[in-house]
Design an enzyme around this catalytic site. Structure first.
Site, PDB file in Angstrom:
ATOM      1  N   TRP A 268      -2.779  -4.018 -16.760  1.00  0.00           N
ATOM      2  CA  TRP A 268      -3.140  -3.349 -15.517  1.00  0.00           C
ATOM      3  C   TRP A 268      -3.565  -1.947 -15.950  1.00  0.00           C
ATOM      4  O   TRP A 268      -2.741  -1.160 -16.407  1.00  0.00           O
ATOM      5  CB  TRP A 268      -1.939  -3.292 -14.578  1.00  0.00           C
ATOM      6  CG  TRP A 268      -2.252  -2.799 -13.203  1.00  0.00           C
ATOM      7  CD1 TRP A 268      -2.642  -3.549 -12.134  1.00  0.00           C
ATOM      8  CD2 TRP A 268      -2.182  -1.450 -12.736  1.00  0.00           C
ATOM      9  NE1 TRP A 268      -2.828  -2.739 -11.035  1.00  0.00           N
ATOM     10  CE2 TRP A 268      -2.550  -1.454 -11.374  1.00  0.00           C
ATOM     11  CE3 TRP A 268      -1.853  -0.230 -13.335  1.00  0.00           C
ATOM     12  CZ2 TRP A 268      -2.602  -0.303 -10.602  1.00  0.00           C
ATOM     13  CZ3 TRP A 268      -1.894   0.929 -12.571  1.00  0.00           C
ATOM     14  CH2 TRP A 268      -2.263   0.885 -11.209  1.00  0.00           C
TER      15      TRP A 268
ATOM     16  N   GLU B  68       5.650  -2.402   8.019  1.00  0.00           N
ATOM     17  CA  GLU B  68       5.647  -3.411   6.964  1.00  0.00           C
ATOM     18  C   GLU B  68       4.572  -4.467   7.235  1.00  0.00           C
ATOM     19  O   GLU B  68       3.856  -4.881   6.326  1.00  0.00           O
ATOM     20  CB  GLU B  68       7.044  -4.044   6.850  1.00  0.00           C
ATOM     21  CG  GLU B  68       7.147  -5.234   5.922  1.00  0.00           C
ATOM     22  CD  GLU B  68       6.679  -4.973   4.492  1.00  0.00           C
ATOM     23  OE1 GLU B  68       6.503  -3.803   4.096  1.00  0.00           O
ATOM     24  OE2 GLU B  68       6.466  -5.962   3.765  1.00  0.00           O
TER      25      GLU B  68
ATOM     26  N   HIS C  75      -0.793  10.147  21.956  1.00  0.00           N
ATOM     27  CA  HIS C  75      -1.020  11.390  21.217  1.00  0.00           C
ATOM     28  C   HIS C  75      -2.162  11.252  20.220  1.00  0.00           C
ATOM     29  O   HIS C  75      -2.273  12.065  19.304  1.00  0.00           O
ATOM     30  CB  HIS C  75       0.270  11.824  20.525  1.00  0.00           C
ATOM     31  CG  HIS C  75       1.392  12.030  21.491  1.00  0.00           C
ATOM     32  ND1 HIS C  75       1.421  13.093  22.362  1.00  0.00           N
ATOM     33  CD2 HIS C  75       2.473  11.272  21.771  1.00  0.00           C
ATOM     34  CE1 HIS C  75       2.518  13.000  23.124  1.00  0.00           C
ATOM     35  NE2 HIS C  75       3.164  11.894  22.780  1.00  0.00           N
TER      36      HIS C  75
ATOM     37  N   ASN D 262       3.548  -1.581 -22.694  1.00  0.00           N
ATOM     38  CA  ASN D 262       3.656  -1.462 -21.248  1.00  0.00           C
ATOM     39  C   ASN D 262       4.234  -0.074 -20.983  1.00  0.00           C
ATOM     40  O   ASN D 262       5.290   0.255 -21.516  1.00  0.00           O
ATOM     41  CB  ASN D 262       4.605  -2.580 -20.757  1.00  0.00           C
ATOM     42  CG  ASN D 262       4.870  -2.527 -19.273  1.00  0.00           C
ATOM     43  OD1 ASN D 262       4.190  -1.814 -18.543  1.00  0.00           O
ATOM     44  ND2 ASN D 262       5.859  -3.292 -18.835  1.00  0.00           N
ATOM     45  N   GLY D 263       3.528   0.752 -20.220  1.00  0.00           N
ATOM     46  CA  GLY D 263       4.014   2.111 -19.959  1.00  0.00           C
ATOM     47  C   GLY D 263       2.877   3.097 -20.136  1.00  0.00           C
ATOM     48  O   GLY D 263       1.707   2.702 -20.194  1.00  0.00           O
TER      49      GLY D 263
ATOM     50  N   CYS E 297       2.248  -3.853 -16.986  1.00  0.00           N
ATOM     51  CA  CYS E 297       1.597  -4.852 -17.821  1.00  0.00           C
ATOM     52  C   CYS E 297       2.640  -5.895 -18.204  1.00  0.00           C
ATOM     53  O   CYS E 297       3.827  -5.693 -18.031  1.00  0.00           O
ATOM     54  CB  CYS E 297       1.043  -4.207 -19.070  1.00  0.00           C
ATOM     55  SG  CYS E 297      -0.036  -2.824 -18.688  1.00  0.00           S
TER      56      CYS E 297
ATOM     57  N   ARG F  73       2.097  -9.214 -13.213  1.00  0.00           N
ATOM     58  CA  ARG F  73       2.412  -7.828 -13.573  1.00  0.00           C
ATOM     59  C   ARG F  73       1.150  -7.013 -13.841  1.00  0.00           C
ATOM     60  O   ARG F  73       1.205  -5.782 -13.969  1.00  0.00           O
ATOM     61  CB  ARG F  73       3.293  -7.787 -14.819  1.00  0.00           C
ATOM     62  CG  ARG F  73       4.619  -8.462 -14.642  1.00  0.00           C
ATOM     63  CD  ARG F  73       5.418  -8.338 -15.909  1.00  0.00           C
ATOM     64  NE  ARG F  73       5.869  -6.973 -16.097  1.00  0.00           N
ATOM     65  CZ  ARG F  73       7.037  -6.514 -15.687  1.00  0.00           C
ATOM     66  NH1 ARG F  73       7.883  -7.304 -15.090  1.00  0.00           N
ATOM     67  NH2 ARG F  73       7.381  -5.260 -15.898  1.00  0.00           N
TER      68      ARG F  73
ATOM     69  N   LYS G 179       1.492  -5.478   4.829  1.00  0.00           N
ATOM     70  CA  LYS G 179       1.256  -6.871   4.397  1.00  0.00           C
ATOM     71  C   LYS G 179      -0.195  -7.247   4.627  1.00  0.00           C
ATOM     72  O   LYS G 179      -0.849  -7.784   3.757  1.00  0.00           O
ATOM     73  CB  LYS G 179       2.115  -7.824   5.219  1.00  0.00           C
ATOM     74  CG  LYS G 179       3.382  -8.432   4.810  1.00  0.00           C
ATOM     75  CD  LYS G 179       3.888  -8.541   3.460  1.00  0.00           C
ATOM     76  CE  LYS G 179       3.720  -7.410   2.521  1.00  0.00           C
ATOM     77  NZ  LYS G 179       4.852  -6.904   1.855  1.00  0.00           N
TER      78      LYS G 179
ATOM     79  N   LYS H  61       2.594  -6.201  -9.588  1.00  0.00           N
ATOM     80  CA  LYS H  61       3.913  -6.402  -8.993  1.00  0.00           C
ATOM     81  C   LYS H  61       4.860  -5.228  -9.219  1.00  0.00           C
ATOM     82  O   LYS H  61       5.497  -4.757  -8.299  1.00  0.00           O
ATOM     83  CB  LYS H  61       4.512  -7.696  -9.554  1.00  0.00           C
ATOM     84  CG  LYS H  61       5.834  -8.091  -8.933  1.00  0.00           C
ATOM     85  CD  LYS H  61       5.656  -8.565  -7.511  1.00  0.00           C
ATOM     86  CE  LYS H  61       6.942  -9.007  -6.865  1.00  0.00           C
ATOM     87  NZ  LYS H  61       6.784  -9.085  -5.398  1.00  0.00           N
TER      88      LYS H  61
ATOM     89  N   GLU I 237      -2.697  -5.280   2.259  1.00  0.00           N
ATOM     90  CA  GLU I 237      -2.708  -5.570   0.824  1.00  0.00           C
ATOM     91  C   GLU I 237      -3.192  -6.977   0.509  1.00  0.00           C
ATOM     92  O   GLU I 237      -3.791  -7.202  -0.536  1.00  0.00           O
ATOM     93  CB  GLU I 237      -1.395  -5.222   0.118  1.00  0.00           C
ATOM     94  CG  GLU I 237      -0.181  -5.964   0.534  1.00  0.00           C
ATOM     95  CD  GLU I 237       1.082  -5.512  -0.210  1.00  0.00           C
ATOM     96  OE1 GLU I 237       1.000  -4.874  -1.261  1.00  0.00           O
ATOM     97  OE2 GLU I 237       2.164  -5.833   0.291  1.00  0.00           O
TER      98      GLU I 237
HETATM   99  C1  AGP Z   1       4.917  -5.046  -1.635  1.00  0.00           C
HETATM  100  O1  AGP Z   1       4.206  -5.997  -0.908  1.00  0.00           O
HETATM  101  C2  AGP Z   1       4.114  -4.146  -2.421  1.00  0.00           C
HETATM  102  N1  AGP Z   1       3.225  -4.792  -3.307  1.00  0.00           N
HETATM  103  C3  AGP Z   1       4.707  -2.847  -2.917  1.00  0.00           C
HETATM  104  O2  AGP Z   1       4.611  -1.970  -1.855  1.00  0.00           O
HETATM  105  C4  AGP Z   1       6.168  -2.824  -3.451  1.00  0.00           C
HETATM  106  O3  AGP Z   1       7.052  -3.091  -2.408  1.00  0.00           O
HETATM  107  C5  AGP Z   1       6.467  -1.458  -4.072  1.00  0.00           C
HETATM  108  O4  AGP Z   1       5.621  -1.237  -5.154  1.00  0.00           O
HETATM  109  C6  AGP Z   1       7.906  -1.298  -4.493  1.00  0.00           C
HETATM  110  O5  AGP Z   1       8.276  -2.237  -5.443  1.00  0.00           O
HETATM  111  P1  AGP Z   1       9.794  -2.503  -5.785  1.00  0.00           P
HETATM  112  O6  AGP Z   1      10.449  -3.035  -4.582  1.00  0.00           O
HETATM  113  O7  AGP Z   1       9.773  -3.475  -6.922  1.00  0.00           O
HETATM  114  O8  AGP Z   1      10.400  -1.183  -6.176  1.00  0.00           O
END
Ligand code: AGP
Length: 604
Positions: free
Chosen positions: A74, A481, A504, A100-101, A2, A27, A485, A599, A488
Site C-alpha cells: 500500500w 457510521e 442550520h 511494512n511501516g 502492507c 492489508r 460505510k 485494512k 468507502e
Molecule cells: C472501516 O470501515 C474503515 N475502513 C476504517 O475507518 C477503520 O475503522 C479505521 O481505519 C480504524 O481501524 P481499526 O479499528 O483497526 O483501528
C-alpha cells in the site's frame, strides 16, 4: 498497511508465498513482489504493479526454491509501480528486504547514500534499508540488520534475506506487526496470522525492538542489541476456515451475515444474572478504582471511533460518567490535558492503527490509565494498554468494517453495564439491559432476513451522486457510521449530520436528487425526528428511514426490531451495512478492497 510473508523449510516456496499474499492482500493491494533463493544460491525476484494475481502471472516456470519472502504493498513513498514494489535489493543484489511501516529519515539517509555513490532503483524508503544492510560492516546477518536499524528512525516490520546467509531469514519489528509461525522443520513469518494459519497455528508475536532468526528447524528471538529474549509459542484462536469466504461472494457479505454469531460470542460467559452485571476479566480495574473515575475519553479512528461515540453515550447513560469519543489522530496532536481521574479507552479492530497506538503511548508516558477495546488478540494496542476487553468478532478481512463495529458497540454496552452496576445503575435496569443484550442475536437474524428488500432499495438509490444521513443523539453516530460505510464501499459522497442541525445549513442541500437516510428510533425523540422528516419532505427530498415502525413521511422505511432504547443503535446500523453493500454491488465496486484504502492503517 502492507503485507509480509516469508517461509524457510523444505516445500516449494513460491506457491506458499503467493497463497499467503492472497490472504494478506486486504492489508494493501497496489503492487506485490517475491524473492526466493534459487538453486545456485542467487536471489531471484519478481515484482508487479497491481494485485497478487498480476504477480502470479509473471512468475516464470522455473522458479523453484525453499526459502523466500514476499510482500503486498500500500504505497506511501513512491507511486504503485513495478520498481517501487518490494522486495528491494542492495547494489550487489545480495540483500533483499520486505518492509511494512515508514522510515521517517529516509530522505536524509538516501541523500547520504547517494553522495557515497549508491544508485537507487526505486523511490521507496525501504530501499534505503536494503543498501544500509548491504553496506553494514558486521559479520553476521543478524548484526548487519541491527547495524542498519540503528541508523533508521520510524516504524518497521521487516524480513531480510542475504545471498551469503542462505540458511536463514532475519526479521525485526518496531511498530509494525511481525508474527512467526512455528512448523515441523519449517518456519513462517508474516505481518498477520491470516497468512500462516493454513499451515501452523503455533505462533510467536514479536514485540517492538525484537528481532528473530528463522532457520528451517529452529528459531530464536533477541533484541536489536543482541540479547536473547524468551519466546513461548501460543496457539491461534481461529481455524484456517475462519479466514475463508465460506460460500459468500465477498468477505463483506460473509462478515455482515456472521453478526448474530459474533454478538453471541462477545456475550458468552460474561453475564452475571445474580448481580445483574457482567464480568470483564481483563479490565484490571478494581471496583474502588472504577468508582473514582470522573471522566472517560474514548479514542479510535474511522469506524472504531464511531463505535466509541456510541460507547460514550452508553457509558454516560448507564454509568453516569461523563464520556466522549475523539479521533485518536486529532487527540494526539492537540497537546491534550491528561487528567489523572480520567480513564482513557483505546478502541481498534486491528489493534495496530498507528494514530491510536501513538495516542496510547503518549497517554501512558504521561501516567494515564488506558484500557483497550480491541479485536485482534495480542495486537500492539492490546499489549500496550493497562487492561481492557476483546470484542471477539473473529477475523475481519474486508477492508470495510462491519461485524467488528457491531461487536465493539456490544463490548462497550458490557463495559457501560459493568461500570454502571459498580456505581448507581439499579438491579432492575441492569436486568433490563441484560435481557436486551440477550435478544440481540435473534434480532440481528431478523434484520438479516430482510436483505432482499434492502437490496431492492439499494438499487433504487444507487443513482444518487450524494446522500445525507441524519440521526439525533443515539441515532447520530449510527448515521455517521452508515455514511462512512456507503462512501468507502460505493464511492457515493455521503455526509452525516445531527438531525437537529438540519435547519442550520444542510437543509439547503435538499432536493429530489439528494436522498436522506434518517435514523428514527421509537424513543423519546421520535416526534423531533419526525419533524425533521416533515422539513425534508416539504422540500421534495427523498427519504429512506430506518425505524421501528413505518414512517409516513418517508418514501421507504426499513423496519428493525425494537430493543431497549440504549441498545437500539446496535441494531439500527445493520440494515445500512447491507444497504451500502448492495449499493456498491449495483455499481460494480471492488467491495472487499475499495480503492485507496487498506485494512490496517499502520502509518500516520
Ligand atoms: C472501516 O470501515 C474503515 N475502513 C476504517 O475507518 C477503520 O475503522 C479505521 O481505519 C480504524 O481501524 P481499526 O479499528 O483497526 O483501528
Amino acid at each position: 498497511m502492507c503485507g509480509i510473508v516469508g517461509y524457510i523449510g523444505r516445500r516449494d516456496v513460491a506457491p506458499l508465498l503467493l497463497e499467503g499474499l492472497q490472504r494478506l492482500e486486504y492489508r494493501g493491494y497496489d503492487s506485490a513482489g517475491i524473492v526466493i533463493t534459487g538453486k545456485s544460491g542467487e536471489l531471484k525476484t519478481v515484482k508487479a504493479k497491481g494485485r497478487v494475481r498480476e504477480l502470479e502471472a509473471r512468475i516464470p516456470k522455473r522458479f523453484a526454491g525453499t526459502t523466500g519472502i514476499a510482500h503486498t504493498r500500500w504505497a506511501t513513498h513512491g507511486a504503485p509501480s513495478d520498481e517501487n514494489a518490494h522486495p528491494h535489493l542492495d547494489a550487489d543484489n545480495k540483500v533483499a528486504v520486505v518492509h511494512n511501516g515508514i522510515i521517517d529519515n529516509a530522505s536524509e539517509l538516501r541523500a547520504k547514500l547517494t553522495a557515497d555513490g549508491t544508485v537507487f532503483a526505486s523511490e521507496t524508503d525501504t530501499e534505503v534499508l536494503a543498501h544500509l544492510i548491504g553496506r553494514a560492516q558486521a559479520e553476521t546477518l543478524e548484526k548487519k540488520v541491527s547495524e542498519a536499524l540503528r541508523a533508521v528512525e520510524g516504524t518497521y516490520g521487516i524480513a531480510v534475506m542475504h545471498r551469503d546467509f542462505p540458511d536463514r531469514i532475519v526479521v525485526a519489528r518496531n511498530g509494525s506487526p511481525v508474527v512467526l509461525g512455528i512448523g515441523e522443520k519449517e518456519m513462517f513469518v508474516a505481518s498477520d496470522v491470516a497468512a500462516l494459519v493454513a499451515h501452523t497455528r503455533q505462533v510467536v508475536t514479536l514485540g517492538d525492538g525484537e528481532m528473530a532468526t528463522l532457520k528451517a528447524d529452529d528459531f530464536r528471538t533477541y533484541t536489536t542489541e543482541g540479547s536473547r529474549t524468551t519466546a513461548t509459542p501460543t496457539t491461534v484462536e481461529w481455524e484456517a476456515e475462519s479466514y475463508d469466504m465460506g460460500g459468500h461472494d465477498t468477505y463483506m457479505h460473509k462478515e455482515i451475515a456472521e453478526q448474530a454469531e459474533a454478538v453471541d460470542r462477545v456475550l458468552r460467559g460474561r453475564i452475571d444474572d445474580r448481580f445483574a452485571t457482567v464480568h470483564l476479566g481483563g479490565l484490571n480495574l478494581e471496583p474502588g478504582e472504577a468508582r473514582r473515575v470522573r471522566r472517560i475519553k474514548i479514542l479510535g479512528c474511522g469506524t472504531s471511533y464511531h463505535a466509541g461515540q456510541i460507547g460514550a453515550q452508553l457509558i454516560e447513560e448507564l454509568a453516569r460518567i461523563p464520556s466522549d469519543a475523539e479521533p485518536a489522530s486529532e487527540f494526539r496532536y492537540r497537546n491534550p490535558v491528561v487528567d489523572p481521574d480520567t480513564l482513557y479507552v483505546a478502541v481498534s479492530q486491528s489493534g495496530e492503527t498507528y494514530d491510536v497506538l501513538a495516542a496510547v503511548q503518549e497517554l501512558k508516558r504521561k501516567g494515564a490509565r488506558v484500557l483497550g477495546v480491541v479485536n485482534v488478540v495480542g495486537s500492539a494496542i492490546a499489549r500496550e494498554a493497562d487492561g481492557g476487553t476483546y470484542v471477539h468478532a473473529g477475523p475481519e478481512v474486508c477492508v470495510v468494517s462491519t461485524k467488528c463495529f457491531t461487536n465493539t458497540v456490544v463490548a462497550f454496552a458490557l463495559l457501560a453495564l459493568h461500570l454502571g452496576r459498580i456505581r448507581d445503575l439499579s438491579v432492575s435496569d441492569g436486568k433490563r439491559i441484560i435481557e436486551g443484550l440477550r435478544r440481540l442475536p435473534g434480532q440481528i437474524d431478523e434484520i438479516l432476513k430482510t436483505e432482499p428488500e434492502i437490496k431492492k432499495l439499494a438499487r433504487e438509490y444507487a443513482d444518487a451522486k450524494s446522500m445525507l444521513f441524519i440521526g439525533r443523539v443515539r441515532g447520530y453516530p449510527v448515521a455517521r457510521e452508515a455514511s462512512l460505510k456507503l462512501k468507502e464501499v460505493s464511492y457515493i459522497h455521503a455526509e452525516a449530520y445531527p438531525a437537529s442541525e438540519l435547519k442550520h445549513g444542510p437543509l439547503a442541500l435538499i432536493e429530489p436528487a439528494m436522498p436522506t437516510v434518517a435514523i428514527v428510533p421509537d424513543d423519546d425523540l421520535l416526534e423531533k425526528n419526525r419533524a425533521a422528516l416533515e422539513e425534508i419532505k416539504a422540500r421534495s427530498g427523498r427519504i429512506l428511514a430506518v425505524a421501528h415502525q413505518v414512517q409516513e413521511k418517508a418514501d421507504h422505511t426499513i423496519v428493525v426490531p425494537k430493543n431497549e432504547d440504549e441498545l437500539d443503535p446496535i441494531l439500527m446500523g445493520i440494515p445500512l451495512q447491507l444497504f451500502a453493500y448492495h449499493t456498491a454491488l449495483a455499481l460494480g465496486r471492488d467491495i472487499d478492497k475499495p480503492r485507496n484504502l487498506a485494512k490496517s492503517v499502520t502509518v500516520e
